[in-house]
Scaffold this motif. Structure first.
Motif, PDB file in Angstrom:
ATOM      1  N   SER A 133    -114.827  -0.308 -51.050  1.00 31.49           N
ATOM      2  CA  SER A 133    -113.811   0.698 -51.053  1.00 31.49           C
ATOM      3  C   SER A 133    -112.636   0.523 -51.283  1.00 31.49           C
ATOM      4  N   LEU A 134    -111.665  -0.373 -49.982  1.00 27.20           N
ATOM      5  CA  LEU A 134    -110.630  -0.720 -50.245  1.00 27.20           C
ATOM      6  C   LEU A 134    -110.250  -1.664 -51.342  1.00 27.20           C
ATOM      7  N   ALA A 135    -111.045  -2.496 -51.680  1.00 27.72           N
ATOM      8  CA  ALA A 135    -110.974  -3.490 -52.810  1.00 27.72           C
ATOM      9  C   ALA A 135    -110.583  -2.984 -53.495  1.00 27.72           C
ATOM     10  N   ARG A 136    -111.534  -1.627 -54.022  1.00 28.49           N
ATOM     11  CA  ARG A 136    -111.634  -0.830 -54.817  1.00 28.49           C
ATOM     12  C   ARG A 136    -110.247  -0.007 -55.133  1.00 28.49           C
ATOM     13  N   VAL A 137    -109.975   1.308 -54.059  1.00 25.49           N
ATOM     14  CA  VAL A 137    -108.625   1.765 -54.677  1.00 25.49           C
ATOM     15  C   VAL A 137    -107.813   1.169 -54.097  1.00 25.49           C
ATOM     16  N   LEU A 138    -107.181  -0.515 -53.736  1.00 27.80           N
ATOM     17  CA  LEU A 138    -106.149  -1.017 -53.572  1.00 27.80           C
ATOM     18  C   LEU A 138    -106.088  -1.801 -55.281  1.00 27.80           C
ATOM     19  N   GLY A 139    -107.268  -1.956 -56.184  1.00 22.13           N
ATOM     20  CA  GLY A 139    -107.567  -2.205 -57.117  1.00 22.13           C
ATOM     21  C   GLY A 139    -106.401  -1.297 -57.842  1.00 22.13           C
TER      22      GLY A 139
ATOM     23  N   ASP B 238    -103.477  -1.642 -60.034  1.00 18.88           N
ATOM     24  CA  ASP B 238    -103.097  -2.084 -61.771  1.00 18.88           C
ATOM     25  C   ASP B 238    -102.409  -0.285 -62.195  1.00 18.88           C
ATOM     26  N   HIS B 239    -102.236   0.460 -61.100  1.00 15.56           N
ATOM     27  CA  HIS B 239    -101.631   1.871 -61.667  1.00 15.56           C
ATOM     28  C   HIS B 239     -99.949   1.715 -61.530  1.00 15.56           C
ATOM     29  N   LEU B 240     -99.752   0.500 -60.755  1.00 16.71           N
ATOM     30  CA  LEU B 240     -98.076  -0.073 -60.740  1.00 16.71           C
ATOM     31  C   LEU B 240     -98.137  -0.783 -61.651  1.00 16.71           C
ATOM     32  N   ARG B 241     -98.943  -1.670 -62.277  1.00 20.69           N
ATOM     33  CA  ARG B 241     -98.141  -2.872 -62.938  1.00 20.69           C
ATOM     34  C   ARG B 241     -98.010  -2.516 -64.069  1.00 20.69           C
TER      35      ARG B 241
END
Length: 169
Positions: free
Chosen positions: A139-145, A149-152
């Motif tokens: 879940s952490l990997a999905r949320v932070l990903g 992606d939004h920030l990038r």
């Protein structure tokens, strides 16, 4: 009548934000200590070496490195100079762009990575991964990903790829 209310965060959102900031600071502090003690590297220097180590030929253009590690181009030039002086990288004119510089990982750079990686992985595992169960890590990997992606999508200048000059590929 319209009211322009200031944007706000509810308690859960604010708590998530502060937890992210605190976790990031605590983790980075311990990681930086380990990198300095074992390899004499700063966090940014480790990022640069690790990024080069992941490249198929151990080389990347300076601008691509700066975009990837979200670091100013002038700061990256300084850090690359320190790494070159230590014998961990070489810098040379880019074969594709006469104004560009390519940075290449040396055998000594690979050696320092090999020295710091086991402890680095140990710190990350101990402080970030082990307190969570597998579903939480996923879940952490999905949320932070998703956030990454939004920030990038609208990155700060230090993370934005440079535009290609007209007539150049």
């Amino acid at each position: 009548m319209t009211t322009d209310a200031a944007p706000s965060l509810d308690p859960v959102e604010l708590g998530a934000y502060f937890a992210l900031i605190e976790v990031s600071s605590l983790l980075r502090h311990t990681v930086e200590q380990q990198l300095q003690e074992v390899g004499g590297l700063s966090y940014v220097q480790f990022q640069l070496l690790a990024t080069l180590g992941d490249a198929p030929d151990g080389s990347r253009r300076m601008t691509d490195l700066a975009d990837g590690v979200v670091y100013s181009r002038s700061g990256l030039t300084y850090q690359a100079g320190l790494l070159e002086k230590a014998g961990y990288v070489t810098r040379a004119p880019s074969p594709d762009d006469e104004r560009g510089v390519t940075v290449t990982l040396t055998d000594a750079g690979r050696d320092v990575l090999a020295r710091v990686f086991p402890g680095h992985i140990g710190v990350v595992r101990d402080l970030l991964v082990d307190p969570l169960d597998r579903a939480d890590v996923e879940s952490l990997a999905r949320v932070l990903g998703t956030v990454r992606d939004h920030l990038r999508a609208n990155p700060p200048r230090s993370a934005a790829p440079r535009r290609k000059a007209r007539g150049r590929a």
